[in-house]
Design a protein around this motif. Structure first.
Motif, mmCIF file in Angstrom:
data_model
loop_
_atom_site.group_PDB
_atom_site.id
_atom_site.type_symbol
_atom_site.label_atom_id
_atom_site.label_comp_id
_atom_site.label_asym_id
_atom_site.label_seq_id
_atom_site.Cartn_x
_atom_site.Cartn_y
_atom_site.Cartn_z
ATOM 1 N N GLU A 1 0.818 -1.219 0.000
ATOM 2 C CA GLU A 1 0.000 0.000 0.000
ATOM 3 C C GLU A 1 0.848 1.265 0.000
ATOM 4 O OE1 GLU A 1 -2.536 -0.798 3.328
ATOM 5 O OE2 GLU A 1 -4.148 -1.528 2.027
ATOM 6 N N GLN A 2 2.062 1.187 0.529
ATOM 7 C CA GLN A 2 2.938 2.367 0.578
ATOM 8 C C GLN A 2 3.987 2.339 -0.524
ATOM 9 O OE1 GLN A 2 2.333 4.832 2.557
ATOM 10 N NE2 GLN A 2 0.705 3.773 3.671
ATOM 11 N N ARG A 3 3.745 1.546 -1.585
ATOM 12 C CA ARG A 3 4.803 1.335 -2.566
ATOM 13 C C ARG A 3 5.240 2.621 -3.274
ATOM 14 N NH1 ARG A 3 0.075 -0.116 -4.247
ATOM 15 N NH2 ARG A 3 -0.684 0.118 -6.377
ATOM 16 N N ALA A 4 4.306 3.552 -3.475
ATOM 17 C CA ALA A 4 4.666 4.795 -4.165
ATOM 18 C C ALA A 4 5.666 5.592 -3.334
ATOM 19 C CB ALA A 4 3.412 5.620 -4.433
ATOM 20 N N LEU A 5 5.369 5.708 -2.046
ATOM 21 C CA LEU A 5 6.254 6.436 -1.131
ATOM 22 C C LEU A 5 7.632 5.777 -1.073
ATOM 23 C CD1 LEU A 5 6.328 8.667 1.198
ATOM 24 C CD2 LEU A 5 5.985 6.740 2.732
ATOM 25 N N ILE A 6 7.629 4.443 -0.989
ATOM 26 C CA ILE A 6 8.882 3.709 -0.872
ATOM 27 C C ILE A 6 9.724 3.853 -2.150
ATOM 28 C CG2 ILE A 6 9.866 1.385 -0.705
ATOM 29 C CD1 ILE A 6 7.318 0.811 1.140
ATOM 30 N N ARG A 7 9.065 3.773 -3.298
ATOM 31 C CA ARG A 7 9.784 3.895 -4.567
ATOM 32 C C ARG A 7 10.451 5.269 -4.657
ATOM 33 N NH1 ARG A 7 5.783 2.334 -8.868
ATOM 34 N NH2 ARG A 7 5.859 0.331 -7.821
ATOM 35 N N ARG A 8 9.757 6.290 -4.155
ATOM 36 C CA ARG A 8 10.280 7.646 -4.252
ATOM 37 C C ARG A 8 11.390 7.901 -3.238
ATOM 38 N NH1 ARG A 8 5.482 10.505 -3.586
ATOM 39 N NH2 ARG A 8 6.170 11.282 -1.591
ATOM 40 N N ARG A 9 11.294 7.245 -2.073
ATOM 41 C CA ARG A 9 12.170 7.623 -0.955
ATOM 42 C C ARG A 9 13.186 6.566 -0.544
ATOM 43 N NH1 ARG A 9 11.928 12.928 -0.876
ATOM 44 N NH2 ARG A 9 9.836 13.726 -0.518
ATOM 45 N N TRP A 10 13.377 5.517 -1.351
ATOM 46 C CA TRP A 10 14.247 4.440 -0.877
ATOM 47 C C TRP A 10 15.680 4.874 -0.540
ATOM 48 C CZ3 TRP A 10 18.594 3.099 -3.504
ATOM 49 C CH2 TRP A 10 18.670 3.480 -4.854
ATOM 50 N N PRO A 11 16.269 5.884 -1.221
ATOM 51 C CA PRO A 11 17.639 6.251 -0.833
ATOM 52 C C PRO A 11 17.730 6.744 0.619
ATOM 53 C CG PRO A 11 17.076 7.235 -2.952
ATOM 54 C CD PRO A 11 15.816 6.703 -2.379
ATOM 55 N N LEU A 12 16.692 7.470 1.068
ATOM 56 C CA LEU A 12 16.680 7.953 2.454
ATOM 57 C C LEU A 12 16.653 6.784 3.423
ATOM 58 C CD1 LEU A 12 14.030 10.823 2.442
ATOM 59 C CD2 LEU A 12 16.416 10.878 1.790
ATOM 60 N N LEU A 13 15.787 5.795 3.110
ATOM 61 C CA LEU A 13 15.660 4.641 3.995
ATOM 62 C C LEU A 13 16.968 3.866 4.048
ATOM 63 C CD1 LEU A 13 12.086 3.423 3.020
ATOM 64 C CD2 LEU A 13 12.786 4.682 5.048
ATOM 65 N N LEU A 14 17.615 3.726 2.895
ATOM 66 C CA LEU A 14 18.892 3.006 2.842
ATOM 67 C C LEU A 14 19.926 3.714 3.714
ATOM 68 C CD1 LEU A 14 20.307 0.600 1.450
ATOM 69 C CD2 LEU A 14 21.181 2.225 -0.214
ATOM 70 N N ALA A 15 19.991 5.052 3.610
ATOM 71 C CA ALA A 15 20.946 5.823 4.422
ATOM 72 C C ALA A 15 20.683 5.579 5.908
ATOM 73 C CB ALA A 15 20.823 7.303 4.093
ATOM 74 N N GLY A 16 19.417 5.614 6.315
ATOM 75 C CA GLY A 16 19.068 5.394 7.715
ATOM 76 C C GLY A 16 19.420 3.997 8.181
ATOM 77 N N MET A 17 19.189 2.997 7.309
ATOM 78 C CA MET A 17 19.481 1.607 7.655
ATOM 79 C C MET A 17 20.972 1.381 7.878
ATOM 80 S SD MET A 17 16.837 -0.197 5.076
ATOM 81 C CE MET A 17 18.083 -1.301 4.477
ATOM 82 N N VAL A 18 21.781 1.926 6.973
ATOM 83 C CA VAL A 18 23.235 1.739 7.092
ATOM 84 C C VAL A 18 23.739 2.431 8.356
ATOM 85 C CG1 VAL A 18 25.464 2.276 6.045
ATOM 86 C CG2 VAL A 18 23.583 1.467 4.616
ATOM 87 N N ALA A 19 23.319 3.695 8.560
ATOM 88 C CA ALA A 19 23.768 4.444 9.744
ATOM 89 C C ALA A 19 23.313 3.736 11.020
ATOM 90 C CB ALA A 19 23.220 5.866 9.692
ATOM 91 N N GLY A 20 22.058 3.286 11.047
ATOM 92 C CA GLY A 20 21.519 2.630 12.232
ATOM 93 C C GLY A 20 22.217 1.319 12.547
ATOM 94 N N SER A 21 22.463 0.498 11.526
ATOM 95 C CA SER A 21 23.113 -0.800 11.750
ATOM 96 C C SER A 21 24.531 -0.620 12.267
ATOM 97 C CB SER A 21 23.166 -1.595 10.444
ATOM 98 O OG SER A 21 21.886 -1.984 10.077
ATOM 99 N N LEU A 22 25.252 0.327 11.684
ATOM 100 C CA LEU A 22 26.622 0.583 12.147
ATOM 101 C C LEU A 22 26.598 1.033 13.606
ATOM 102 C CD1 LEU A 22 28.251 2.379 9.071
ATOM 103 C CD2 LEU A 22 28.702 0.081 9.936
ATOM 104 N N THR A 23 25.644 1.916 13.949
ATOM 105 C CA THR A 23 25.534 2.391 15.328
ATOM 106 C C THR A 23 25.231 1.227 16.271
ATOM 107 O OG1 THR A 23 24.597 4.410 14.422
ATOM 108 C CG2 THR A 23 24.431 4.122 16.788
#
Lengths: 236, 139
Positions: free
Chosen positions: A88-110
């Motif tokens: 249901e949120q696929r449009a938002l995810i398609r548009r914003r995936w680089p932000l999510l990726l940045a958060g995931m990498v930063a969060g996992s490293l932390t």
């Protein structure tokens, strides 16, 4: 058949403990809705009461989980259920995936860096320290990574659940203090920080937050399973 | 069309009943487990099942409405499925005490740090790209 023999019957045990678990969860949820304090969270209150009951009745974990394992197994279909909000949120995810990726990498490293450093400072080492590293991920991923890096999957499973309890509580505090503008950040915080329990909390805050938390939780798990061999190399 | 009349009540049941829908989610999970085992990938069956369901939604093979009620129900009650796992603490009495307090502190501090870093990273990137988007709209 005497009452004592009936009580020892595995099927009776399974029914009693399953019912007790569900009932205490439902009651704890009602209580929490009435008095929304973080220490009254169902995920903290229900297990605590069950543990007291198990200790009082001299029932071991093995006996308890034999009858209630089917509840834990329902996490499988629950994971499948995330397909709905993600779709249901696929449009938002398609548009914003680089932000999510940045958060995931930063969060996992932390997650890995702070767990390692804090354990070092507090004098926790060996298997126990390694078991702490993958605890931000959802259980199946975390146990996979834990085994690979030399931790104990069994201990990691406990730490994962503790992270979920603490994370769902801490998440509310962080959410209230940080001046966040996007629902993206609010969802990602729960998904990276506190896996399924955090995602459930995010889902209660909002549909969009829940969908993002669910997606991020899954992706973080995949990313870490893929990166675990690399982390082992770095630690040598 | 005789068979249509037979299937309509079934379809209605699928659209309305969350238990039936939850069963369907269980089927996806089972398929995911089988696929994960067969392929030897280190992936949990639930994740593979979720990928299958997403693929079917995207290609139009399955309507979201056929599982939506069941899925929302499962997601709302998901915390229940974690409860029995906490009881594993019964087998680790060494965690009741100073060691447990230390671990509690590590998890609390580390999780707070993870959440702050993740949220701030995403939000700062968001504000940054929003500004760029705004500029491109003006241009």
């Amino acid at each position: 058949m005497t009452a004592a023999a009936l009580w020892r019957e595995p099927l009776v045990q399974a029914a009693v403990w399953s019912l007790a678990t569900i009932l205490l969860y439902v009651v704890a949820k009602r209580v929490h809705r009435r008095w929304p304090r973080w220490w009254l969270m169902p995920l903290a209150v229900a297990p605590a009461l069950l543990m007291i009951a198990a200790l009082a009745l001299n029932v071991s974990y093995r006996d308890y989980i034999r009858g209630t394992h089917w509840l834990v197994a329902l996490l499988g279909p629950a994971t499948v259920a995330f397909a709905v909000p993600i779709y249901e949120q696929r449009a938002l995810i398609r548009r914003r995936w680089p932000l999510l990726l940045a958060g995931m990498v930063a969060g996992s490293l932390t997650a890995v860096a702070t767990s390692w450093a804090l354990a070092y400072v507090l004098g926790i080492d060996g298997e126990l320290r390694l078991s702490l590293l993958p605890r931000s991920m959802s259980t199946p991923f975390a146990m996979e990574v834990s085994g690979e890096i030399g931790g104990s999957p069994d201990l990691t499973a406990i730490f994962v659940v503790l992270t979920g309890i603490i994370g769902a509580a801490v998440g509310d505090v962080v959410l209230a203090r940080l001046p966040l503008r996007s629902t993206l950040a609010k969802g990602a915080l729960f998904g990276v920080g506190a896996h399924g329990a955090g995602t459930a909390r995010a889902h209660q805050i909002g549909r969009e937050e829940g969908a993002i938390a669910g997606l991020v939780m899954v992706l973080v798990g995949l990313m870490n399973v893929a990166l675990a061999p690399l982390i082992i190399q770095l630690m040598k | 069309m005789m068979h249509r009349n037979i299937f309509t009540p079934l379809q209605r049941l699928l659209r309305r009943n969350r238990l039936v829908q939850t069963g369907l989610l269980g089927l996806f999970w089972t398929a995911g487990e089988i696929l994960a085992q067969a392929s030897g990938l280190p992936l949990p069956g639930g994740i593979v099942g979720m990928a299958l369901a997403l693929a079917l939604f995207l290609c139009g093979g399955l309507k979201v409405g056929s599982v939506k009620r069941g899925a929302n129900w499962m997601l709302a009650e998901m915390l229940l499925f974690f409860v029995p796992a906490v009881l594993a603490l019964l087998d680790h009495r060494e965690l009741f005490g100073l060691l447990g307090l230390k671990i509690f502190a590590i998890i609390a501090v580390s999780t707070t740090a993870v959440m702050c870093v993740t949220a701030l990273t995403v939000d700062l990137c968001y504000r940054w790209t929003e500004r760029d988007d705004g500029r491109s709209v003006v241009a």
